[in-house]
Design a protein around this motif. Structure first.
Motif, PDB file in Angstrom:
ATOM      1  N   GLY A  71       5.755  27.193  -0.465  1.00 58.93           N
ATOM      2  CA  GLY A  71       5.814  25.841  -0.996  1.00 58.93           C
ATOM      3  C   GLY A  71       6.924  24.977  -0.431  1.00 58.93           C
ATOM      4  O   GLY A  71       7.144  23.866  -0.904  1.00 58.93           O
ATOM      5  N   SER A  72       7.619  25.445   0.573  1.00 58.55           N
ATOM      6  CA  SER A  72       8.728  24.686   1.147  1.00 58.55           C
ATOM      7  C   SER A  72       8.256  23.923   2.386  1.00 58.55           C
ATOM      8  O   SER A  72       7.868  24.538   3.378  1.00 58.55           O
ATOM      9  N   PRO A  73       8.295  22.584   2.366  1.00 55.59           N
ATOM     10  CA  PRO A  73       7.833  21.814   3.528  1.00 55.59           C
ATOM     11  C   PRO A  73       8.641  22.072   4.798  1.00 55.59           C
ATOM     12  O   PRO A  73       8.154  21.873   5.896  1.00 55.59           O
ATOM     13  N   ASP A  74       9.882  22.556   4.640  1.00 59.96           N
ATOM     14  CA  ASP A  74      10.689  22.842   5.818  1.00 59.96           C
ATOM     15  C   ASP A  74      10.509  24.281   6.314  1.00 59.96           C
ATOM     16  O   ASP A  74      11.240  24.720   7.210  1.00 59.96           O
ATOM     17  N   LEU A  75       9.533  24.983   5.758  1.00 64.27           N
ATOM     18  CA  LEU A  75       9.194  26.360   6.148  1.00 64.27           C
ATOM     19  C   LEU A  75      10.395  27.292   6.016  1.00 64.27           C
ATOM     20  O   LEU A  75      10.595  28.196   6.818  1.00 64.27           O
ATOM     21  N   GLY A  76      11.188  27.071   4.970  1.00 61.45           N
ATOM     22  CA  GLY A  76      12.415  27.840   4.829  1.00 61.45           C
ATOM     23  C   GLY A  76      12.340  28.998   3.858  1.00 61.45           C
ATOM     24  O   GLY A  76      12.786  30.094   4.165  1.00 61.45           O
ATOM     25  N   TYR A  77      11.794  28.772   2.677  1.00 65.42           N
ATOM     26  CA  TYR A  77      11.771  29.813   1.652  1.00 65.42           C
ATOM     27  C   TYR A  77      10.328  30.080   1.257  1.00 65.42           C
ATOM     28  O   TYR A  77       9.637  29.179   0.798  1.00 65.42           O
ATOM     29  N   GLY A  78       9.883  31.286   1.465  1.00 64.77           N
ATOM     30  CA  GLY A  78       8.512  31.653   1.138  1.00 64.77           C
ATOM     31  C   GLY A  78       8.184  33.035   1.676  1.00 64.77           C
ATOM     32  O   GLY A  78       9.062  33.875   1.843  1.00 64.77           O
ATOM     33  N   HIS A  79       6.940  33.258   1.979  1.00 61.03           N
ATOM     34  CA  HIS A  79       6.470  34.555   2.475  1.00 61.03           C
ATOM     35  C   HIS A  79       6.339  34.484   3.998  1.00 61.03           C
ATOM     36  O   HIS A  79       5.782  33.538   4.540  1.00 61.03           O
ATOM     37  N   PHE A  80       6.838  35.506   4.681  1.00 60.81           N
ATOM     38  CA  PHE A  80       6.794  35.557   6.139  1.00 60.81           C
ATOM     39  C   PHE A  80       6.039  36.788   6.607  1.00 60.81           C
ATOM     40  O   PHE A  80       6.192  37.867   6.044  1.00 60.81           O
ATOM     41  N   VAL A  81       5.216  36.605   7.641  1.00 64.47           N
ATOM     42  CA  VAL A  81       4.482  37.703   8.268  1.00 64.47           C
ATOM     43  C   VAL A  81       4.866  37.710   9.743  1.00 64.47           C
ATOM     44  O   VAL A  81       4.721  36.699  10.433  1.00 64.47           O
ATOM     45  N   ARG A  82       5.338  38.846  10.217  1.00 66.40           N
ATOM     46  CA  ARG A  82       5.730  38.951  11.633  1.00 66.40           C
ATOM     47  C   ARG A  82       4.478  38.923  12.502  1.00 66.40           C
ATOM     48  O   ARG A  82       3.515  39.633  12.241  1.00 66.40           O
ATOM     49  N   LEU A  83       4.489  38.078  13.538  1.00 67.98           N
ATOM     50  CA  LEU A  83       3.360  37.948  14.455  1.00 67.98           C
ATOM     51  C   LEU A  83       3.652  38.707  15.742  1.00 67.98           C
ATOM     52  O   LEU A  83       4.663  38.437  16.393  1.00 67.98           O
ATOM     53  N   GLU A  84       2.774  39.615  16.076  1.00 70.55           N
ATOM     54  CA  GLU A  84       2.949  40.402  17.295  1.00 70.55           C
ATOM     55  C   GLU A  84       1.611  40.489  18.030  1.00 70.55           C
ATOM     56  O   GLU A  84       1.004  41.544  18.113  1.00 70.55           O
ATOM     57  N   PHE A  85       1.143  39.356  18.530  1.00 68.21           N
ATOM     58  CA  PHE A  85      -0.101  39.313  19.277  1.00 68.21           C
ATOM     59  C   PHE A  85       0.171  39.725  20.711  1.00 68.21           C
ATOM     60  O   PHE A  85       1.025  39.142  21.372  1.00 68.21           O
ATOM     61  N   LEU A  86      -0.557  40.681  21.199  1.00 66.74           N
ATOM     62  CA  LEU A  86      -0.399  41.100  22.592  1.00 66.74           C
ATOM     63  C   LEU A  86      -0.990  40.050  23.522  1.00 66.74           C
ATOM     64  O   LEU A  86      -2.058  39.509  23.264  1.00 66.74           O
ATOM     65  N   GLY A  87      -0.295  39.754  24.590  1.00 63.74           N
ATOM     66  CA  GLY A  87      -0.799  38.824  25.587  1.00 63.74           C
ATOM     67  C   GLY A  87      -0.678  37.358  25.207  1.00 63.74           C
ATOM     68  O   GLY A  87      -1.260  36.505  25.859  1.00 63.74           O
ATOM     69  N   VAL A  88       0.077  37.043  24.147  1.00 59.19           N
ATOM     70  CA  VAL A  88       0.238  35.664  23.710  1.00 59.19           C
ATOM     71  C   VAL A  88       1.709  35.289  23.849  1.00 59.19           C
ATOM     72  O   VAL A  88       2.582  35.938  23.284  1.00 59.19           O
ATOM     73  N   ASP A  89       1.975  34.248  24.629  1.00 58.54           N
ATOM     74  CA  ASP A  89       3.360  33.818  24.815  1.00 58.54           C
ATOM     75  C   ASP A  89       3.914  33.128  23.578  1.00 58.54           C
ATOM     76  O   ASP A  89       5.044  33.337  23.189  1.00 58.54           O
TER      77      ASP A  89
END
Length: 124
Positions: A71-89
């Protein structure tokens, strides 16, 4: 003796700089997508998804990309998921499908990530 002391101080300073660079980070935020008014959740807040890039504080080395949902518009406090896509810069959000049970984020690479609503509701 002065040479040994100077060498020890230089090693200590180098170790401190490397430790700070590893532990502290700076962020870059992009791709923010807001929840549409047509979808509501029980916490009566507006929610957002976006990508946060973490870089080391001193040398600017890439550390991680994380998908934010909350719910934070500045993307500061909330739920985070680590992104580890292979082959994506750089994982760039192409859109989001907001539903009562959660949000599915599509990326320009073709990948999709679903975040259940229970993880980002209630101020998390």
């Amino acid at each position: 003796m002065a040479v040994v002391l100077t060498a020890l101080l230089a090693q200590g300073a180098t170790a401190l700089v490397l430790l700070l660079d590893t532990r502290l980070h700076r962020t870059e935020k992009f791709g923010r997508i807001a929840q549409p008014a047509t979808v509501t959740y029980e916490d009566d807040r507006r929610h957002y998804v976006g990508v946060v890039r973490e870089r080391s504080w001193i040398f600017g080395r890439h550390q991680a990309y994380r998908l934010y949902a909350g719910g934070s518009p500045d993307l500061g406090y909330g739920h985070f998921v680590r992104l580890e896509f292979l082959g994506v810069d750089r994982p760039v959000p192409a859109g989001a499908d907001w539903r009562r049970d959660g949000v599915r984020v599509r990326f320009t690479s073709g990948h999709e990530v679903f975040v259940p609503a229970r993880y980002f509701l209630g101020g998390r």
